[in-house]
Write a protein that holds these residues in place. Structure first.
Motif, PDB file in Angstrom:
ATOM      1  N   GLY A 138       0.827  -1.206   0.000  1.00 39.44           N
ATOM      2  CA  GLY A 138       0.000   0.000   0.000  1.00 39.44           C
ATOM      3  C   GLY A 138       0.855   1.246   0.000  1.00 39.44           C
ATOM      4  N   ILE A 139       0.180   2.383   0.001  1.00 34.04           N
ATOM      5  CA  ILE A 139       0.880   3.659   0.122  1.00 34.04           C
ATOM      6  C   ILE A 139       0.561   4.194   1.506  1.00 34.04           C
ATOM      7  CG2 ILE A 139       1.049   6.010  -0.779  1.00 34.04           C
ATOM      8  CD1 ILE A 139       0.311   4.846  -3.523  1.00 34.04           C
ATOM      9  N   TRP A 140       1.574   4.263   2.332  1.00 38.07           N
ATOM     10  CA  TRP A 140       1.413   4.770   3.699  1.00 38.07           C
ATOM     11  C   TRP A 140       2.286   6.011   3.760  1.00 38.07           C
ATOM     12  CZ3 TRP A 140      -2.161   1.494   3.489  1.00 38.07           C
ATOM     13  CH2 TRP A 140      -1.971   0.152   3.201  1.00 38.07           C
ATOM     14  N   MET A 141       1.649   7.155   3.677  1.00 35.66           N
ATOM     15  CA  MET A 141       2.425   8.379   3.405  1.00 35.66           C
ATOM     16  C   MET A 141       1.878   9.567   4.194  1.00 35.66           C
ATOM     17  SD  MET A 141       3.121   9.944  -0.361  1.00 35.66           S
ATOM     18  CE  MET A 141       1.526  10.313  -1.071  1.00 35.66           C
ATOM     19  N   SER A 142       2.770  10.424   4.660  1.00 37.12           N
ATOM     20  CA  SER A 142       2.368  11.663   5.334  1.00 37.12           C
ATOM     21  C   SER A 142       3.068  12.846   4.679  1.00 37.12           C
ATOM     22  CB  SER A 142       2.740  11.628   6.820  1.00 37.12           C
ATOM     23  OG  SER A 142       2.136  10.537   7.470  1.00 37.12           O
ATOM     24  N   ILE A 143       2.317  13.913   4.514  1.00 34.47           N
ATOM     25  CA  ILE A 143       2.867  15.123   3.899  1.00 34.47           C
ATOM     26  C   ILE A 143       2.849  16.251   4.928  1.00 34.47           C
ATOM     27  CG2 ILE A 143       2.465  16.887   2.129  1.00 34.47           C
ATOM     28  CD1 ILE A 143       1.198  14.809   0.371  1.00 34.47           C
ATOM     29  N   ILE A 144       3.976  16.940   5.056  1.00 32.37           N
ATOM     30  CA  ILE A 144       4.028  18.094   5.965  1.00 32.37           C
ATOM     31  C   ILE A 144       3.760  19.365   5.156  1.00 32.37           C
ATOM     32  CG2 ILE A 144       5.507  19.486   7.490  1.00 32.37           C
ATOM     33  CD1 ILE A 144       7.146  16.908   8.008  1.00 32.37           C
ATOM     34  N   THR A 161      -7.530  16.820  -0.122  1.00 28.03           N
ATOM     35  CA  THR A 161      -6.767  15.577  -0.305  1.00 28.03           C
ATOM     36  C   THR A 161      -7.668  14.474  -0.872  1.00 28.03           C
ATOM     37  OG1 THR A 161      -5.380  16.215   1.556  1.00 28.03           O
ATOM     38  CG2 THR A 161      -5.267  13.921   0.874  1.00 28.03           C
ATOM     39  N   ALA A 162      -8.888  14.412  -0.369  1.00 31.83           N
ATOM     40  CA  ALA A 162      -9.807  13.391  -0.880  1.00 31.83           C
ATOM     41  C   ALA A 162     -10.073  13.595  -2.381  1.00 31.83           C
ATOM     42  CB  ALA A 162     -11.120  13.433  -0.091  1.00 31.83           C
ATOM     43  N   THR A 163     -10.209  14.837  -2.805  1.00 33.75           N
ATOM     44  CA  THR A 163     -10.467  15.052  -4.248  1.00 33.75           C
ATOM     45  C   THR A 163      -9.230  14.693  -5.072  1.00 33.75           C
ATOM     46  OG1 THR A 163      -9.810  17.383  -4.248  1.00 33.75           O
ATOM     47  CG2 THR A 163     -12.136  16.930  -3.861  1.00 33.75           C
ATOM     48  N   VAL A 164      -8.047  14.979  -4.517  1.00 32.07           N
ATOM     49  CA  VAL A 164      -6.810  14.644  -5.232  1.00 32.07           C
ATOM     50  C   VAL A 164      -6.729  13.127  -5.423  1.00 32.07           C
ATOM     51  CG1 VAL A 164      -4.294  14.508  -4.969  1.00 32.07           C
ATOM     52  CG2 VAL A 164      -5.488  16.663  -4.510  1.00 32.07           C
ATOM     53  N   LEU A 165      -6.966  12.377  -4.346  1.00 32.65           N
ATOM     54  CA  LEU A 165      -6.836  10.924  -4.438  1.00 32.65           C
ATOM     55  C   LEU A 165      -7.948  10.342  -5.313  1.00 32.65           C
ATOM     56  CD1 LEU A 165      -5.692  10.189  -0.788  1.00 32.65           C
ATOM     57  CD2 LEU A 165      -4.287  10.401  -2.841  1.00 32.65           C
ATOM     58  N   ALA A 166      -9.123  10.952  -5.254  1.00 30.13           N
ATOM     59  CA  ALA A 166     -10.207  10.486  -6.133  1.00 30.13           C
ATOM     60  C   ALA A 166      -9.828  10.738  -7.598  1.00 30.13           C
ATOM     61  CB  ALA A 166     -11.516  11.193  -5.773  1.00 30.13           C
ATOM     62  N   ASP A 167      -9.238  11.903  -7.881  1.00 32.41           N
ATOM     63  CA  ASP A 167      -8.779  12.189  -9.255  1.00 32.41           C
ATOM     64  C   ASP A 167      -7.769  11.148  -9.715  1.00 32.41           C
ATOM     65  OD1 ASP A 167     -10.280  14.401  -9.840  1.00 32.41           O
ATOM     66  OD2 ASP A 167      -8.708  15.877  -9.415  1.00 32.41           O
ATOM     67  N   PHE A 256      -1.419  16.448  -6.312  1.00 32.41           N
ATOM     68  CA  PHE A 256      -1.608  17.182  -5.061  1.00 32.41           C
ATOM     69  C   PHE A 256      -1.036  18.592  -5.183  1.00 32.41           C
ATOM     70  CE2 PHE A 256      -2.622  16.866  -0.515  1.00 32.41           C
ATOM     71  CZ  PHE A 256      -2.052  18.039  -0.074  1.00 32.41           C
ATOM     72  N   GLU A 257       0.183  18.688  -5.714  1.00 34.18           N
ATOM     73  CA  GLU A 257       0.828  20.006  -5.810  1.00 34.18           C
ATOM     74  C   GLU A 257      -0.026  20.971  -6.636  1.00 34.18           C
ATOM     75  OE1 GLU A 257       5.293  20.727  -6.203  1.00 34.18           O
ATOM     76  OE2 GLU A 257       4.580  21.291  -8.194  1.00 34.18           O
ATOM     77  N   LYS A 258      -0.504  20.499  -7.765  1.00 36.57           N
ATOM     78  CA  LYS A 258      -1.332  21.359  -8.636  1.00 36.57           C
ATOM     79  C   LYS A 258      -2.612  21.792  -7.921  1.00 36.57           C
ATOM     80  CE  LYS A 258      -0.452  19.400 -13.049  1.00 36.57           C
ATOM     81  NZ  LYS A 258      -0.999  18.140 -13.499  1.00 36.57           N
ATOM     82  N   SER A 259      -3.305  20.830  -7.324  1.00 37.46           N
ATOM     83  CA  SER A 259      -4.583  21.149  -6.687  1.00 37.46           C
ATOM     84  C   SER A 259      -4.386  22.053  -5.479  1.00 37.46           C
ATOM     85  CB  SER A 259      -5.299  19.876  -6.229  1.00 37.46           C
ATOM     86  OG  SER A 259      -5.502  19.040  -7.309  1.00 37.46           O
ATOM     87  N   TYR A 260      -3.323  21.816  -4.742  1.00 28.86           N
ATOM     88  CA  TYR A 260      -3.043  22.626  -3.560  1.00 28.86           C
ATOM     89  C   TYR A 260      -2.772  24.074  -3.978  1.00 28.86           C
ATOM     90  CZ  TYR A 260      -0.758  24.307   0.689  1.00 28.86           C
ATOM     91  OH  TYR A 260      -0.416  25.032   1.800  1.00 28.86           O
ATOM     92  N   GLU A 261      -1.962  24.241  -5.020  1.00 30.26           N
ATOM     93  CA  GLU A 261      -1.641  25.608  -5.474  1.00 30.26           C
ATOM     94  C   GLU A 261      -2.903  26.327  -5.926  1.00 30.26           C
ATOM     95  OE1 GLU A 261       1.512  25.357  -8.339  1.00 30.26           O
ATOM     96  OE2 GLU A 261       3.037  25.265  -6.755  1.00 30.26           O
ATOM     97  N   SER A 262      -3.739  25.593  -6.629  1.00 32.89           N
ATOM     98  CA  SER A 262      -4.965  26.203  -7.117  1.00 32.89           C
ATOM     99  C   SER A 262      -5.893  26.555  -5.943  1.00 32.89           C
ATOM    100  CB  SER A 262      -5.604  25.249  -8.118  1.00 32.89           C
ATOM    101  OG  SER A 262      -6.958  25.424  -8.177  1.00 32.89           O
ATOM    102  N   TYR A 263      -5.910  25.708  -4.923  1.00 32.49           N
ATOM    103  CA  TYR A 263      -6.719  25.999  -3.731  1.00 32.49           C
ATOM    104  C   TYR A 263      -6.204  27.246  -3.021  1.00 32.49           C
ATOM    105  CZ  TYR A 263      -7.858  25.580   1.266  1.00 32.49           C
ATOM    106  OH  TYR A 263      -8.220  25.842   2.549  1.00 32.49           O
ATOM    107  N   ILE A 264      -4.890  27.343  -2.860  1.00 27.42           N
ATOM    108  CA  ILE A 264      -4.329  28.510  -2.174  1.00 27.42           C
ATOM    109  C   ILE A 264      -4.642  29.782  -2.970  1.00 27.42           C
ATOM    110  CG2 ILE A 264      -2.139  29.638  -1.493  1.00 27.42           C
ATOM    111  CD1 ILE A 264      -3.042  27.378   0.434  1.00 27.42           C
ATOM    112  N   GLU A 265      -4.613  29.664  -4.285  1.00 28.35           N
ATOM    113  CA  GLU A 265      -4.861  30.833  -5.109  1.00 28.35           C
ATOM    114  C   GLU A 265      -6.356  31.175  -5.206  1.00 28.35           C
ATOM    115  OE1 GLU A 265      -2.233  30.763  -8.457  1.00 28.35           O
ATOM    116  OE2 GLU A 265      -3.716  31.921  -9.603  1.00 28.35           O
ATOM    117  N   ASN A 266      -7.170  30.157  -5.397  1.00 26.95           N
ATOM    118  CA  ASN A 266      -8.588  30.428  -5.701  1.00 26.95           C
ATOM    119  C   ASN A 266      -9.558  30.104  -4.582  1.00 26.95           C
ATOM    120  OD1 ASN A 266      -7.731  31.030  -8.380  1.00 26.95           O
ATOM    121  ND2 ASN A 266      -7.649  28.820  -8.755  1.00 26.95           N
ATOM    122  N   GLY A 267      -9.060  29.531  -3.495  1.00 26.47           N
ATOM    123  CA  GLY A 267      -9.951  29.234  -2.378  1.00 26.47           C
ATOM    124  C   GLY A 267     -10.713  27.920  -2.540  1.00 26.47           C
TER     125      GLY A 267
END
Ligand code: BT5
Length: 332
Positions: A138-144, A161-167, A256-267
């Motif tokens: 499996g993938i057992w991972m933590s991001i700081i 995170t859920a939307t990223v993993l669903a994507d 994740f990186e793409k979605s996170y950046e877009s979230y920070i920018e666009n809410g």
């Protein structure tokens, strides 16, 4: 990335470019501007990491195979991100990647540091529930993360995170994921992914967030523990295929990186929309269980802060922050 690592990555790149032929130690040493004995030392390190390299006198070196096994190197090789996973800490076995992530974050680990293990002996879910983390499957991972957000918004990161993993599951694995509020991803009604967000904050400032994700990837049916096998599944069971864990991790980090950046920018609105495309649909009936109560309600949506909008047992609109939710099934 320190200098050793970047030299090693260049060396791997050179071997990859020349994989159908031998490349001489001299040529490598000229191109990388390091001594031949340094090259030899790197080769020994790469072999330890599972790279199979053939060395022939007078001909040079040739790479025969890249390792399946995860390591900082193999994970970083080919990873197309700007900041996420620039530092990767990999362990074959660990108690929980969350514990190490907290420790490293307290010691000042950078935004985007990633901790990954092949196996966890004390994998944890919410409220100290156990998370089963089969070795190598499996993938057992933590991001700081160190987001400049007000602490109450951290729950949005769980939904993000859920939307990223669903994507990733929809696009890369080509299965149809459903998100179950707030932190599960189901495939064909069975849990495949769990997300655990933990945070250290002051009143108006997040110091750091650790986002833990557990994804069942290559477990065959008989490897899911008995007590959860009726409600859990893996990508392997659902797709009938074995997946390259390293590739899936890289895909996750890139998405994740793409979605996170877009979230920070666009809410949050975009995340909310995406979440609703994978999650409960507005108007659907859901079963809700809290510490005190259990009832059936219409799903009214998710609030701007990530809370679940439903009606309470008396029929009044309410925001729920902590509850167990299930799709209402006829006959339940
Ligand atoms: C979660 O908790 O779903 C969050 C799981 C987060 C795991 C990751 S792995 C990397 C990082 N390091 C950690 O130590 N944790 C994070 P919760 O919603 O409380 O669900 C826990 C429940 O899911 C358990 O009580 C079981 O019923 C079930 N469960 C346990 N292991 C499972 C698995 N491998 N697959 C599916 N369901 C599982």
């Amino acid at each position: 990335m320190d200098k050793m690592e970047s030299t090693r990555n260049k060396l791997i790149a050179l071997l990859e470019e020349n994989k159908d032929q031998y490349i001489s130690g001299q040529k490598m040493s000229d191109q990388l501007n390091i001594s031949r004995s340094a090259i030899w030392k790197h080769m020994k390190e790469l072999e330890k990491d599972g790279y199979e390299i053939e060395g022939k006198s007078r001909k040079g070196y040739r790479i025969i195979s890249f390792p399946d096994k995860l390591s900082e190197n193999t994970l970083q090789w080919g990873l197309r991100t700007k900041w996420l996973g620039k530092t990767i800490v990999h362990r074959e076995i660990i108690d929980s990647t969350q514990f190490l992530a907290h420790q490293l974050a307290r010691e000042g680990a950078a935004h985007g540091t990633v901790i990954i293990a092949d196996e966890q002996t004390k994998g944890k879910g919410r409220m100290n529930r156990a998370w089963h983390s089969a070795p190598g499957h499996g993938i057992w991972m933590s991001i700081i993360l160190r987001p400049q957000l007000l602490p109450y918004l951290a729950t949005q990161l769980t939904l993000l995170t859920a939307t990223v993993l669903a994507d990733v599951i929809a696009e890369h694995i080509e299965l149809r994921p459903q998100i179950k509020w707030p932190n599960d991803i189901l495939i064909n009604g069975k849990k495949t992914v769990g997300i655990l967000t933990e945070m250290q904050s002051e009143q108006d400032q997040i110091q750091y967030v650790v986002i833990g994700m557990g994804i069942n990837v290559n477990q065959p049916t008989n490897e899911l523990p008995n007590d959860i096998s009726y409600k859990a599944t893996s990508l392997n069971v659902e797709s009938g295929k074995e997946w390259d864990i390293k590739e899936v991790i890289q895909y996750i980090l890139q998405t994740f990186e793409k979605s996170y950046e877009s979230y920070i920018e666009n809410g949050f609105p975009e995340v909310k929309k995406k979440w609703e495309s994978y999650g409960f649909k507005i108007g659907e009936m859901i079963d809700i269980k809290t510490m005190q109560n259990a009832w059936r309600s219409e799903f009214l949506g998710i609030a701007e802060d990530g809370a679940l909008l439903a009606t309470d047992p008396d029929g009044n609109e309410t925001k729920l922050y902590s509850a167990e939710i299930a799709w209402f099934k006829e006959g339940n």
